[in-house]
Design a protein around this motif. Structure first.
Motif, PDB file in Angstrom:
ATOM      1  N   ASP A  97       0.844  -1.192   0.000  1.00 20.95           N
ATOM      2  CA  ASP A  97       0.000   0.000   0.000  1.00 20.95           C
ATOM      3  C   ASP A  97       0.880   1.244   0.000  1.00 20.95           C
ATOM      4  O   ASP A  97       2.095   1.159  -0.187  1.00 20.95           O
ATOM      5  CB  ASP A  97      -0.985  -0.005   1.177  1.00 20.95           C
ATOM      6  CG  ASP A  97      -0.288  -0.093   2.526  1.00 20.95           C
ATOM      7  OD1 ASP A  97       0.894   0.320   2.615  1.00 20.95           O
ATOM      8  OD2 ASP A  97      -0.905  -0.567   3.491  1.00 20.95           O
ATOM      9  N   GLU A  98       0.254   2.404   0.246  1.00 25.16           N
ATOM     10  CA  GLU A  98       1.000   3.653   0.166  1.00 25.16           C
ATOM     11  C   GLU A  98       2.002   3.825   1.300  1.00 25.16           C
ATOM     12  O   GLU A  98       2.924   4.648   1.207  1.00 25.16           O
ATOM     13  CB  GLU A  98       0.025   4.842   0.150  1.00 25.16           C
ATOM     14  CG  GLU A  98      -0.813   5.000   1.416  1.00 25.16           C
ATOM     15  CD  GLU A  98      -2.049   4.109   1.408  1.00 25.16           C
ATOM     16  OE1 GLU A  98      -2.873   4.244   2.337  1.00 25.16           O
ATOM     17  OE2 GLU A  98      -2.188   3.298   0.478  1.00 25.16           O
ATOM     18  N   ASP A  99       1.850   3.055   2.369  1.00 26.70           N
ATOM     19  CA  ASP A  99       2.771   3.165   3.504  1.00 26.70           C
ATOM     20  C   ASP A  99       3.987   2.256   3.371  1.00 26.70           C
ATOM     21  O   ASP A  99       5.078   2.583   3.850  1.00 26.70           O
ATOM     22  CB  ASP A  99       2.040   2.828   4.813  1.00 26.70           C
ATOM     23  CG  ASP A  99       0.913   3.807   5.111  1.00 26.70           C
ATOM     24  OD1 ASP A  99       1.123   5.014   4.887  1.00 26.70           O
ATOM     25  OD2 ASP A  99      -0.168   3.365   5.548  1.00 26.70           O
ATOM     26  N   TRP A 115       8.044   2.706   3.032  1.00 24.51           N
ATOM     27  CA  TRP A 115       8.717   3.211   1.840  1.00 24.51           C
ATOM     28  C   TRP A 115       9.855   4.157   2.178  1.00 24.51           C
ATOM     29  O   TRP A 115      10.822   4.269   1.415  1.00 24.51           O
ATOM     30  CB  TRP A 115       7.707   3.895   0.918  1.00 24.51           C
ATOM     31  CG  TRP A 115       6.781   2.925   0.246  1.00 24.51           C
ATOM     32  CD1 TRP A 115       5.424   2.850   0.381  1.00 24.51           C
ATOM     33  CD2 TRP A 115       7.153   1.882  -0.667  1.00 24.51           C
ATOM     34  NE1 TRP A 115       4.926   1.817  -0.372  1.00 24.51           N
ATOM     35  CE2 TRP A 115       5.959   1.202  -1.025  1.00 24.51           C
ATOM     36  CE3 TRP A 115       8.360   1.444  -1.195  1.00 24.51           C
ATOM     37  CZ2 TRP A 115       5.959   0.128  -1.901  1.00 24.51           C
ATOM     38  CZ3 TRP A 115       8.364   0.364  -2.062  1.00 24.51           C
ATOM     39  CH2 TRP A 115       7.180  -0.282  -2.408  1.00 24.51           C
ATOM     40  N   GLN A 116       9.780   4.840   3.326  1.00 26.36           N
ATOM     41  CA  GLN A 116      10.882   5.727   3.685  1.00 26.36           C
ATOM     42  C   GLN A 116      12.150   4.967   4.066  1.00 26.36           C
ATOM     43  O   GLN A 116      13.229   5.550   4.135  1.00 26.36           O
ATOM     44  CB  GLN A 116      10.490   6.667   4.825  1.00 26.36           C
ATOM     45  CG  GLN A 116       9.879   5.995   6.032  1.00 26.36           C
ATOM     46  CD  GLN A 116       8.376   6.099   6.026  1.00 26.36           C
ATOM     47  OE1 GLN A 116       7.741   5.897   4.980  1.00 26.36           O
ATOM     48  NE2 GLN A 116       7.802   6.438   7.164  1.00 26.36           N
ATOM     49  N   TYR A 148      13.604  -5.801  -7.303  1.00 19.89           N
ATOM     50  CA  TYR A 148      14.304  -5.922  -6.032  1.00 19.89           C
ATOM     51  C   TYR A 148      14.190  -4.610  -5.259  1.00 19.89           C
ATOM     52  O   TYR A 148      14.578  -3.550  -5.753  1.00 19.89           O
ATOM     53  CB  TYR A 148      15.782  -6.257  -6.269  1.00 19.89           C
ATOM     54  CG  TYR A 148      15.969  -7.507  -7.105  1.00 19.89           C
ATOM     55  CD1 TYR A 148      15.814  -8.769  -6.546  1.00 19.89           C
ATOM     56  CD2 TYR A 148      16.280  -7.417  -8.461  1.00 19.89           C
ATOM     57  CE1 TYR A 148      15.975  -9.916  -7.314  1.00 19.89           C
ATOM     58  CE2 TYR A 148      16.441  -8.560  -9.238  1.00 19.89           C
ATOM     59  CZ  TYR A 148      16.288  -9.801  -8.657  1.00 19.89           C
ATOM     60  OH  TYR A 148      16.441 -10.923  -9.420  1.00 19.89           O
ATOM     61  N   VAL A 149      13.660  -4.698  -4.056  1.00 23.51           N
ATOM     62  CA  VAL A 149      13.517  -3.543  -3.187  1.00 23.51           C
ATOM     63  C   VAL A 149      14.697  -3.542  -2.217  1.00 23.51           C
ATOM     64  O   VAL A 149      14.872  -4.478  -1.439  1.00 23.51           O
ATOM     65  CB  VAL A 149      12.181  -3.599  -2.407  1.00 23.51           C
ATOM     66  CG1 VAL A 149      12.032  -2.367  -1.523  1.00 23.51           C
ATOM     67  CG2 VAL A 149      11.002  -3.708  -3.375  1.00 23.51           C
ATOM     68  N   GLU A 179       5.251   6.575  -6.288  1.00 24.36           N
ATOM     69  CA  GLU A 179       4.365   7.480  -5.564  1.00 24.36           C
ATOM     70  C   GLU A 179       5.030   8.019  -4.298  1.00 24.36           C
ATOM     71  O   GLU A 179       4.805   9.172  -3.892  1.00 24.36           O
ATOM     72  CB  GLU A 179       3.071   6.723  -5.203  1.00 24.36           C
ATOM     73  CG  GLU A 179       1.918   7.578  -4.796  1.00 24.36           C
ATOM     74  CD  GLU A 179       0.675   6.728  -4.563  1.00 24.36           C
ATOM     75  OE1 GLU A 179       0.755   5.778  -3.752  1.00 24.36           O
ATOM     76  OE2 GLU A 179      -0.356   6.992  -5.204  1.00 24.36           O
ATOM     77  N   ALA A 180       5.876   7.162  -3.668  1.00 18.94           N
ATOM     78  CA  ALA A 180       6.556   7.554  -2.435  1.00 18.94           C
ATOM     79  C   ALA A 180       7.864   8.290  -2.694  1.00 18.94           C
ATOM     80  O   ALA A 180       8.558   8.681  -1.748  1.00 18.94           O
ATOM     81  CB  ALA A 180       6.827   6.303  -1.584  1.00 18.94           C
ATOM     82  N   GLY A 181       8.211   8.478  -3.966  1.00 18.09           N
ATOM     83  CA  GLY A 181       9.425   9.207  -4.297  1.00 18.09           C
ATOM     84  C   GLY A 181      10.688   8.370  -4.221  1.00 18.09           C
ATOM     85  O   GLY A 181      11.796   8.922  -4.162  1.00 18.09           O
TER      86      GLY A 181
END
Length: 234
Positions: A97-99, A115-116, A148-149, A179-181
């Motif tokens: 999700d967005e978080d 994501w940060q 790969y994250v 979306e999270a940059g």
């Protein structure tokens, strides 16, 4: 050879975005069950027919003599390992999700990240693994070979495979990262050696060494069947 392309916004509109939770597709479920049967029954056929055909559960030495019990003990350990691996694959699900994201399954430590905490996402369309055994892992043409994250230190947080979660999971990962940059590096074609040099921890041990692992499995099963023949006979 590495061919990279800059990240671009996804053409998909919000209404076309895939769902947020992803599990193994039907092909993975069927494939996992088939592989489980092969490793547990087909490759262990000599052990099974020797044990059942000779009714070895009646033997006094069983469970009392280590050498006589060893073929059965190894088969039980194989059964446990195959069951654990199959359940780990079949019960896995990935929520994005967005978080951030959460990866869960049985016999797996839950993996959660925001994501940060992500420093880079590598999206490789085609990875040349350089061997027939490894090329069996190739992704469909419509998917990335690997997404790969990575964290800011270059450690892999998550590998989103189209084989286990489908191309829509990769699409959602890239959409949420963008979306999270988060910086996204698109790679059209790369060898596994070049990818290892660029991101040493992106690929797992299995991805990096498919042939030695395949040889080790073959030798293990040959050894177990030879041990069974020597100890139990037919």
């Amino acid at each position: 050879m590495v061919i990279s392309t800059p990240d671009a916004a996804s053409p998909a509109q919000d209404g076309d975005l895939p769902t947020r939770t992803f599990g193994p597709p039907a092909s993975v479920v069927i494939g996992t069950l088939v592989v489980g049967v092969v490793f547990l029954v087909v490759l262990e056929f000599l052990v099974i027919i020797s044990f059942v055909g000779q009714r070895l559960w009646r033997e006094p030495a069983l469970m009392h003599d280590l050498v006589f019990t060893l073929p059965l003990l190894i088969w039980v350990l194989i059964a446990i390992a195959v069951t654990v691996v199959c359940l780990r694959v079949l019960t896995s699900w990935l929520h994005i999700d967005e978080d951030g994201f959460v990866l869960r399954s049985l016999f797996r430590r839950t993996r959660t990240a925001r994501w940060q905490d992500v420093g880079l996402v590598i999206a490789a369309r085609d990875i040349d693994r350089g061997s027939p055994a490894a090329e069996a892992l190739d992704a469909p043409e419509t998917a990335y070979d690997g997404v790969y994250v990575m964290d800011s230190a270059g450690r892999r947080i998550l590998a989103v495979s189209s084989r286990f979660f489908g191309p829509r999971a990769q699409e959602m990962t890239l959409h949420r990262a963008r979306e999270a940059g988060v910086r996204i590096e698109h790679i059209d074609a790369i060898s596994h050696v070049e990818l290892r040099e660029q991101a040493p921890q992106a690929m797992s041990f299995v991805d990096r060494h498919p042939n030695p692992l395949l040889v080790a499995l073959i030798l293990f099963y040959i050894g177990h069947n030879l041990l069974t023949f020597i100890v139990w006979g037919l």
